[in-house]
Design an enzyme around this catalytic site. Structure first.
Site, PDB file in Angstrom:
ATOM      1  N   ASP A   7     -20.856   9.491   9.081  1.00 43.47           N
ATOM      2  CA  ASP A   7     -21.907   9.471   8.054  1.00 43.47           C
ATOM      3  C   ASP A   7     -21.297   8.879   6.792  1.00 43.47           C
ATOM      4  O   ASP A   7     -20.076   8.803   6.649  1.00 43.47           O
ATOM      5  CB  ASP A   7     -22.421  10.894   7.776  1.00 43.47           C
ATOM      6  CG  ASP A   7     -23.520  10.909   6.709  1.00 43.47           C
ATOM      7  OD1 ASP A   7     -24.326   9.964   6.668  1.00 43.47           O
ATOM      8  OD2 ASP A   7     -23.567  11.855   5.901  1.00 43.47           O
ATOM      9  N   SER A   8     -22.174   8.498   5.861  1.00 48.57           N
ATOM     10  CA  SER A   8     -21.669   8.009   4.578  1.00 48.57           C
ATOM     11  C   SER A   8     -20.862   9.101   3.862  1.00 48.57           C
ATOM     12  O   SER A   8     -19.897   8.814   3.175  1.00 48.57           O
ATOM     13  CB  SER A   8     -22.845   7.592   3.695  1.00 48.57           C
ATOM     14  OG  SER A   8     -23.728   8.691   3.521  1.00 48.57           O
ATOM     15  N   TYR A  39     -25.304   5.735   0.623  1.00 44.79           N
ATOM     16  CA  TYR A  39     -25.762   4.497   1.249  1.00 44.79           C
ATOM     17  C   TYR A  39     -27.252   4.247   0.976  1.00 44.79           C
ATOM     18  O   TYR A  39     -27.744   3.150   1.221  1.00 44.79           O
ATOM     19  CB  TYR A  39     -25.579   4.576   2.768  1.00 44.79           C
ATOM     20  CG  TYR A  39     -24.198   4.236   3.274  1.00 44.79           C
ATOM     21  CD1 TYR A  39     -23.092   4.164   2.429  1.00 44.79           C
ATOM     22  CD2 TYR A  39     -23.992   3.977   4.628  1.00 44.79           C
ATOM     23  CE1 TYR A  39     -21.833   3.865   2.932  1.00 44.79           C
ATOM     24  CE2 TYR A  39     -22.743   3.666   5.130  1.00 44.79           C
ATOM     25  CZ  TYR A  39     -21.661   3.615   4.286  1.00 44.79           C
ATOM     26  OH  TYR A  39     -20.427   3.299   4.782  1.00 44.79           O
ATOM     27  N   CYS A  70     -26.466   9.730  10.420  1.00 46.67           N
ATOM     28  CA  CYS A  70     -27.009   9.222   9.166  1.00 46.67           C
ATOM     29  C   CYS A  70     -28.334   8.514   9.447  1.00 46.67           C
ATOM     30  O   CYS A  70     -28.358   7.502  10.158  1.00 46.67           O
ATOM     31  CB  CYS A  70     -25.999   8.241   8.561  1.00 46.67           C
ATOM     32  SG  CYS A  70     -26.562   7.466   7.049  1.00 46.67           S
ATOM     33  N   CYS A 176     -32.529  13.157   6.085  1.00 45.91           N
ATOM     34  CA  CYS A 176     -31.218  12.720   5.583  1.00 45.91           C
ATOM     35  C   CYS A 176     -30.288  13.880   5.888  1.00 45.91           C
ATOM     36  O   CYS A 176     -30.588  15.032   5.541  1.00 45.91           O
ATOM     37  CB  CYS A 176     -31.268  12.452   4.081  1.00 45.91           C
ATOM     38  SG  CYS A 176     -29.634  12.226   3.344  1.00 45.91           S
TER      39      CYS A 176
HETATM   40  N1  DGL Z   1     -26.668  11.327   5.093  1.00 45.93           N
HETATM   41  C1  DGL Z   1     -27.297  10.080   5.111  1.00 45.93           C
HETATM   42  C2  DGL Z   1     -28.646  10.056   5.776  1.00 45.93           C
HETATM   43  O1  DGL Z   1     -28.866  10.762   6.683  1.00 45.93           O
HETATM   44  C3  DGL Z   1     -27.093   9.125   4.000  1.00 45.93           C
HETATM   45  C4  DGL Z   1     -27.239   9.570   2.594  1.00 45.93           C
HETATM   46  C5  DGL Z   1     -26.753   8.492   1.656  1.00 45.93           C
HETATM   47  O2  DGL Z   1     -25.609   8.071   1.801  1.00 45.93           O
HETATM   48  O3  DGL Z   1     -27.543   8.057   0.804  1.00 45.93           O
HETATM   49  O4  DGL Z   1     -29.505   9.319   5.449  1.00 45.93           O
END
Ligand code: DGL
Length: 214
Positions: A7-8, A39, A70, A176
């Site tokens: 994940d980010s 991200y 993610c 998210c």
């Molecule tokens: N945890 C991530 C998601 O599920 C990304 C959140 C991010 O980096 O903005 O979208």
């Protein structure tokens, strides 16, 4: 089996922990991109440039499958990633289908990053599974940063939750993985007015299907 989880940021950690618990005979290797999180405000090209080297490293380390924990990466670039990475990828995407099956009011709410909400995959999910539903998408653009920094401002969460509940949403989709860390807080604020869903068990079920084929 060695399972990579990416994940980010800290969102994927909740997914990695759930996988470790459900599949204890496997080794879970969790990585994030702490340097570039969030991200949610990045373009597909930027994400691709950042994610490909990270996944390639997981493959070099012997991961036989990688979970993209993610929604942002999955909905935006998973098809491109599949062409560049030699092991199966299991993605995480907004649970529109499950929310559509569960709603009684015909109003659902999706809490997601701007990039997820903008993605064509998300548009497809809505068109396919929720064509007649009202889908509320409150602004959560600062939430990943807030959770990443451990600076959760409950008033911001309260504002969105109360707004969507007041508009009759009876299902809230956590789209998210960062928001998994505030699931209890959201549930407390919701106080029974809606069902809050998140994809960890769905991901684990999909991962099990992939693992038996390896
Ligand atoms: N945890 C991530 C998601 O599920 C990304 C959140 C991010 O980096 O903005 O979208």
């Amino acid at each position: 089996m060695k399972i990579g989880v990416f994940d980010s940021g800290v969102g994927g950690l909740s997914v990695a922990e759930a996988i470790e618990k459900a599949l204890p005979d496997n080794e879970v290797v969790y990585v994030n991109d702490y340097e570039h999180v969030p991200y949610g405000d990045k373009t597909a090209e930027q994400m691709l440039r950042l994610v490909v080297p990270i996944l390639s490293k997981l493959v070099e380390q012997g991961c036989q499958v990688i979970v993209i924990a993610c929604n942002t990466v999955t909905t935006t670039i998973i098809n491109d990633l599949r062409q560049r990475v030699s092991v199966p990828l299991v993605g995480v995407e907004p649970m529109i289908k499950q929310a559509a099956a569960a709603t009684k009011t015909g109003v659902i709410s999706v809490f997601a990053t701007p990039a997820t909400l903008k993605s064509s995959r998300y548009a497809w999910l809505k068109k396919t599974y929720a064509p007649t539903l009202k889908v509320l998408e409150p602004d959560c653009s600062q939430w990943a940063r807030m959770i990443e920094d451990g600076q959760v401002d409950e008033r911001k969460i309260e504002a969105n939750v109360n707004r969507v509940c007041a508009q009759n949403a009876d299902v809230i989709v956590l789209a998210c993985t960062h928001y998994h860390w505030i699931e209890d807080t959201i549930n407390r604020i919701v106080a029974g007015r809606a069902t809050v869903i998140q994809p960890e068990q769905t991901v684990i079920a999909q991962l099990r299907r992939v693992l038996v084929r390896l």
